[in-house]
Motif scaffolding. Structure first.
Motif, mmCIF file in Angstrom:
data_model
loop_
_atom_site.group_PDB
_atom_site.id
_atom_site.type_symbol
_atom_site.label_atom_id
_atom_site.label_comp_id
_atom_site.label_asym_id
_atom_site.label_seq_id
_atom_site.Cartn_x
_atom_site.Cartn_y
_atom_site.Cartn_z
ATOM 1 N N ASN A 175 0.843 -1.195 0.000
ATOM 2 C CA ASN A 175 0.000 0.000 0.000
ATOM 3 C C ASN A 175 0.877 1.242 0.000
ATOM 4 O O ASN A 175 1.394 1.648 1.031
ATOM 5 N N VAL A 176 1.025 1.806 -1.179
ATOM 6 C CA VAL A 176 1.904 2.964 -1.379
ATOM 7 C C VAL A 176 1.133 4.024 -2.171
ATOM 8 O O VAL A 176 -0.048 3.858 -2.457
ATOM 9 N N ASP A 223 -0.451 5.467 -4.990
ATOM 10 C CA ASP A 223 -0.921 4.780 -6.182
ATOM 11 C C ASP A 223 -1.931 5.643 -6.938
ATOM 12 O O ASP A 223 -2.121 6.819 -6.640
ATOM 13 N N ASP A 251 -3.359 -0.051 -5.829
ATOM 14 C CA ASP A 251 -3.401 -1.060 -4.776
ATOM 15 C C ASP A 251 -4.754 -1.113 -4.085
ATOM 16 O O ASP A 251 -4.962 -1.907 -3.173
ATOM 17 N N TYR A 297 -6.251 1.146 -2.220
ATOM 18 C CA TYR A 297 -6.435 1.932 -0.988
ATOM 19 C C TYR A 297 -5.809 3.310 -1.122
ATOM 20 O O TYR A 297 -4.642 3.439 -1.470
ATOM 21 N N ARG A 298 -6.601 4.298 -0.811
ATOM 22 C CA ARG A 298 -6.091 5.670 -0.821
ATOM 23 C C ARG A 298 -5.377 5.967 0.494
ATOM 24 O O ARG A 298 -4.400 6.694 0.533
ATOM 25 N N SER A 326 1.128 4.944 2.642
ATOM 26 C CA SER A 326 0.176 5.068 1.530
ATOM 27 C C SER A 326 0.229 6.450 0.895
ATOM 28 O O SER A 326 -0.315 6.643 -0.186
#
Ligand SMILES: [Ca+2]
Ligand SMILES: [Ca+2]
Length: 311
Positions: A199-200, A202, A220, A222-223, A280
């Motif tokens: 989770n980076v 993205d 990925d 997920y914000r 993230s």
């Protein structure tokens, strides 16, 4: 704080808990259990077999504070398989009656995602009410806790040490990097050097922060934070060493020495504590396993932690 673009818990009633351990033995190795599960919070620890590695900018595109490369040897230690979750942290604060720094001071820090992208202080932001979701963590109990200071992390470690009658602590930077690089391998990220798997920053984040240098073409899902363990484990069985949330380390943040070292514990004094691994909300470069940051130990942001234990 930093500029993004520029980079830039009722189980206490159990009393002193017994560790439950997996007794699987490694061939030809010591008989240390390969995992421990803490009975107070159900926190799983993985044995990281010690060894020697070149610590720092092995890829050659790092920052000055990642140099000089230097040989470091670490002894066997245990590291949390996952980042500490909201569920685990809640059990700690409920049992201990603990109030975090952000709750006492009435504010936390978060990115101004509607505006400049810089981090700014926000009233009412704390681990129960992180930047996202602003309405609380009740439906996000398996996400990593955020908005915790280094002092909060130390309180959790001290409480868990008392509950288990043995010392639990934050990892040192050398331990953290050795583990993130799957035993000191020449890995840029916890997944190695190839396709991202964590989770980076993205495409989800880029929708609201167009200027961010995200991982190209990567979504990925997920914000903000993702439930711990949502992506591939690294070669040591550790999850989210790259991304999701930044992780506090024990050390004062300072310069590296060129001298070979064994189990380095960082500078004797300092003004900021080290944190590692990206989140993230951070661009690619900041998510490298050798990347280092230091932050006021009373600072809080999308910073979480995982715990460690000497063997
Ligand atoms: Ca993401
Ligand atoms: Ca992480």
């Amino acid at each position: 704080m930093r500029l993004l673009g520029s980079l830039f818990i009722a189980v206490a009633l159990l009393g002193p808990a017994a560790w439950s351990s997996a007794q699987t033995e490694r061939p030809g190795a010591s008989t240390l259990p390969t995992t421990f599960t803490d009975a107070a919070l159900g926190m799983e620890f993985v044995l990281v077999t010690g060894g020697c590695f070149e610590m720092g900018d092995t890829v050659g595109d790092g920052d000055n504070d990642e140099r000089p490369l230097h040989e470091v040897c670490v002894n066997d230690f245990y590291l949390g398989r996952y980042e500490v979750t909201n569920a685990q942290f809640k059990r700690f604060v409920d049992a201990a009656g603990y109030r975090t720094t952000a709750e006492v001071k009435g504010s936390g820090w978060g990115f101004d995602h509607e505006g400049s992208g810089d981090a700014k202080e926000r009233n009412g932001l704390n681990w129960r009410h992180p930047l996202w979701p602003a309405d609380g963590i009740e439906k996000k109990m398996q996400h990593p806790v955020v908005q915790v200071t280094w002092y909060d992390a130390k309180e959790l470690a001290a409480w868990l040490s008392r509950k288990n009658n043995r010392t639990v602590r934050l990892p040192y930077e050398a331990e953290w990097e050795y583990a993130a690089r799957s035993g000191g391998k020449d890995h840029r990220y916890s997944w190695g050097a190839g396709t991202p798997d964590g989770n980076v920053a993205d495409l989800q984040l880029k929708k609201i922060m167009p200027k961010i240098e995200h991982f190209p073409g990567y979504d990925d899902g997920y914000r903000y934070t993702a439930p711990v363990g949502s992506y591939a484990r690294n070669d040591l069985g550790l999850f989210d060493m790259t991304g999701n949330v930044w992780e506090w380390c024990e050390d004062w943040y300072g310069s590296y020495s060129a001298s070979p070292q064994t189990d380095p514990t960082g500078p004797a004094t300092g003004i900021s504590r080290a944190w590692r691994g990206g989140s993230s909300h951070y661009e690619r470069r900041a998510c490298r396993s050798a990347m280092r940051f230091g932050y006021d130990p009373g600072g809080r942001d999308d910073l979480g932690l995982r715990l460690a234990r000497s063997k």
